[in-house]
Design a protein around this motif. Structure first.
Motif, PDB file in Angstrom:
ATOM      1  N   SER A  76      29.641 -29.203  24.542  1.00 40.26           N
ATOM      2  CA  SER A  76      28.679 -28.115  24.753  1.00 40.26           C
ATOM      3  C   SER A  76      29.088 -26.835  24.011  1.00 40.26           C
ATOM      4  O   SER A  76      28.312 -25.892  23.932  1.00 40.26           O
ATOM      5  CB  SER A  76      28.502 -27.821  26.242  1.00 40.26           C
ATOM      6  N   TRP A  77      30.314 -26.802  23.472  1.00 39.09           N
ATOM      7  CA  TRP A  77      30.682 -25.717  22.552  1.00 39.09           C
ATOM      8  C   TRP A  77      30.509 -26.176  21.111  1.00 39.09           C
ATOM      9  O   TRP A  77      29.930 -25.465  20.285  1.00 39.09           O
ATOM     10  CB  TRP A  77      32.136 -25.260  22.762  1.00 39.09           C
ATOM     11  N   VAL A  79      28.685 -28.496  19.456  1.00 37.83           N
ATOM     12  CA  VAL A  79      27.380 -28.686  18.809  1.00 37.83           C
ATOM     13  C   VAL A  79      26.643 -27.356  18.571  1.00 37.83           C
ATOM     14  O   VAL A  79      26.236 -27.079  17.444  1.00 37.83           O
ATOM     15  CB  VAL A  79      26.534 -29.724  19.569  1.00 37.83           C
ATOM     16  N   PRO A  80      26.505 -26.488  19.615  1.00 34.93           N
ATOM     17  CA  PRO A  80      25.853 -25.200  19.319  1.00 34.93           C
ATOM     18  C   PRO A  80      26.632 -24.369  18.293  1.00 34.93           C
ATOM     19  O   PRO A  80      26.028 -23.669  17.478  1.00 34.93           O
ATOM     20  CB  PRO A  80      25.814 -24.488  20.675  1.00 34.93           C
ATOM     21  N   ALA A  81      27.972 -24.480  18.313  1.00 33.76           N
ATOM     22  CA  ALA A  81      28.774 -23.674  17.376  1.00 33.76           C
ATOM     23  C   ALA A  81      28.493 -24.067  15.924  1.00 33.76           C
ATOM     24  O   ALA A  81      28.596 -23.234  15.021  1.00 33.76           O
ATOM     25  CB  ALA A  81      30.261 -23.814  17.690  1.00 33.76           C
ATOM     26  N   THR A  82      28.111 -25.331  15.705  1.00 31.45           N
ATOM     27  CA  THR A  82      27.806 -25.748  14.324  1.00 31.45           C
ATOM     28  C   THR A  82      26.560 -25.028  13.792  1.00 31.45           C
ATOM     29  O   THR A  82      26.309 -25.056  12.594  1.00 31.45           O
ATOM     30  CB  THR A  82      27.585 -27.272  14.215  1.00 31.45           C
ATOM     31  N   ALA A  83      25.792 -24.379  14.689  1.00 27.77           N
ATOM     32  CA  ALA A  83      24.631 -23.604  14.239  1.00 27.77           C
ATOM     33  C   ALA A  83      25.061 -22.396  13.423  1.00 27.77           C
ATOM     34  O   ALA A  83      24.231 -21.754  12.774  1.00 27.77           O
ATOM     35  CB  ALA A  83      23.784 -23.155  15.427  1.00 27.77           C
ATOM     36  N   ALA A 109      19.929 -14.754  11.843  1.00 33.41           N
ATOM     37  CA  ALA A 109      21.349 -15.027  11.589  1.00 33.41           C
ATOM     38  C   ALA A 109      22.226 -14.247  12.567  1.00 33.41           C
ATOM     39  O   ALA A 109      23.219 -14.774  13.091  1.00 33.41           O
ATOM     40  CB  ALA A 109      21.694 -14.670  10.146  1.00 33.41           C
ATOM     41  N   CYS A 111      21.314 -13.255  15.600  1.00 29.72           N
ATOM     42  CA  CYS A 111      21.141 -13.946  16.887  1.00 29.72           C
ATOM     43  C   CYS A 111      22.095 -15.126  17.001  1.00 29.72           C
ATOM     44  O   CYS A 111      22.745 -15.324  18.030  1.00 29.72           O
ATOM     45  CB  CYS A 111      19.718 -14.492  16.991  1.00 29.72           C
ATOM     46  N   VAL A 112      22.178 -15.928  15.939  1.00 30.46           N
ATOM     47  CA  VAL A 112      23.063 -17.089  15.949  1.00 30.46           C
ATOM     48  C   VAL A 112      24.514 -16.638  16.107  1.00 30.46           C
ATOM     49  O   VAL A 112      25.282 -17.205  16.898  1.00 30.46           O
ATOM     50  CB  VAL A 112      22.884 -17.944  14.668  1.00 30.46           C
ATOM     51  N   GLY A 115      25.089 -15.628  19.621  1.00 28.98           N
ATOM     52  CA  GLY A 115      25.087 -16.838  20.440  1.00 28.98           C
ATOM     53  C   GLY A 115      26.410 -17.586  20.343  1.00 28.98           C
ATOM     54  O   GLY A 115      26.977 -17.995  21.361  1.00 28.98           O
ATOM     55  N   VAL A 116      26.928 -17.740  19.131  1.00 35.63           N
ATOM     56  CA  VAL A 116      28.200 -18.445  18.941  1.00 35.63           C
ATOM     57  C   VAL A 116      29.329 -17.670  19.623  1.00 35.63           C
ATOM     58  O   VAL A 116      30.213 -18.254  20.254  1.00 35.63           O
ATOM     59  CB  VAL A 116      28.501 -18.666  17.437  1.00 35.63           C
ATOM     60  N   LEU A 118      28.992 -15.754  22.270  1.00 35.60           N
ATOM     61  CA  LEU A 118      28.821 -15.944  23.720  1.00 35.60           C
ATOM     62  C   LEU A 118      29.353 -17.300  24.190  1.00 35.60           C
ATOM     63  O   LEU A 118      30.074 -17.375  25.196  1.00 35.60           O
ATOM     64  CB  LEU A 118      27.341 -15.829  24.106  1.00 35.60           C
ATOM     65  N   ILE A 119      29.011 -18.383  23.470  1.00 35.25           N
ATOM     66  CA  ILE A 119      29.466 -19.702  23.930  1.00 35.25           C
ATOM     67  C   ILE A 119      30.969 -19.864  23.747  1.00 35.25           C
ATOM     68  O   ILE A 119      31.575 -20.739  24.345  1.00 35.25           O
ATOM     69  CB  ILE A 119      28.741 -20.869  23.213  1.00 35.25           C
ATOM     70  N   LEU A 121      33.167 -17.551  24.565  1.00 34.10           N
ATOM     71  CA  LEU A 121      33.896 -16.733  25.553  1.00 34.10           C
ATOM     72  C   LEU A 121      34.658 -17.613  26.543  1.00 34.10           C
ATOM     73  O   LEU A 121      34.197 -18.687  26.902  1.00 34.10           O
ATOM     74  CB  LEU A 121      32.918 -15.844  26.320  1.00 34.10           C
TER      75      LEU A 121
END
Lengths: 121, 137
Positions: A76-77, A79-83, A109, A111-112, A115-116, A118-119, A121
């Protein structure tokens, strides 16, 4: 730190793979159906295209780095981090390809990035 | 329609595939601190793990759908269209891998999807046929 280095390899090799595969598949041409004869003809063209092989090589590097990352970190870190690739691509568009990057795209960009952060933290 | 179906299969296969990979790789042991040679060893272990193999099959399904879509649609359409897959993967991580997803991580994930969507909006969508091309659907 190791997680972020592996993430960078996953993203950069993945982006290089995407570009190569796109170039290769455009050369192969549109797949006009899913009958065996058509698929066989497509497969024949695919294996003879050097950009496809280059793309597969990049994808392999990205994949093994991804596996190594999964040993260490939560999915859950990871996969989103690859964004973060969206940020890398936007920076590449602006500074490597000298494309015009709109405000909306910069906002996305950013926002991403947030987001990265935040996830992570 | 063809694009929607192929990309839906791609997103599902990708999310479930990474869940399988993660399940397999974590069976290597308690590994948060692994580095260098041990990490390489873990990757070799992973190649023979049944969960990883199932994951690879699912990712092959993903790749086949993805490459098919790229043959008629641009990367700048395909990439953003699969962005909501991040939510699905985080959701599956919580269900199948018992990962605890904090509210902050959910917020971050939603920001990432929103950001990806915003970036996507700036690309021109080109699933419509170019002049002189025949229709795809």
């Amino acid at each position: 730190m190791i997680d972020f280095i592996l993430l960078a390899v996953v993203i950069l090799a993945g982006a290089a793979g995407d570009v190569s595969l796109t170039r290769g598949m455009k050369a192969v041409g549109e797949i006009s159906g899913f009958r065996p004869a058509i698929l066989l003809a497509v497969a024949g063209k695919v294996v003879r295209n050097r950009f496809i092989w280059l793309g597969i090589l990049y994808m392999t590097v990205a994949f093994f780095s991804f596996l190594a990352l999964l040993v260490r970190a939560d999915l859950s870190w990871v996969v989103p981090a690859t964004a973060a690739s969206y940020v890398v691509e936007t920076l590449a568009a602006k500074y490597l390809l000298s494309e015009k990057v709109t405000r909306t795209r910069w906002a996305g960009a950013l926002c991403v990035c947030l987001g990265v952060a935040l996830i992570s933290l | 329609m063809k694009t929607a179906v192929v990309l839906t299969v791609a997103v599902l296969a990708n999310s479930l595939g990474t869940v399988c990979l993660s399940k397999g790789m974590k069976q290597f042991g308690d590994v948060d601190g692994l580095r260098g040679g041990e990490l390489v060893q873990a990757v070799f272990y992973g190649v023979a793990n049944p969960w990883v193999l199932v994951g690879v099959v699912l990712l092959a399904v993903f790749l086949a759908c993805y490459m098919a879509a790229l043959s008629w649609a641009d990367l700048s359409f395909v990439l953003p269209a699969t962005a909501p897959g991040y939510i699905l993967t985080v959701f599956f991580s919580s269900i199948f891998l018992s990962e605890t997803i904090s509210p902050v991580r959910w917020a971050g994930t939603l920001l990432i999807v929103a950001g990806a969507w915003l970036v996507a909006r700036t690309y021109s969508s080109r699933t419509a046929p170019e002049p002189g091309e025949r229709s795809v659907d």
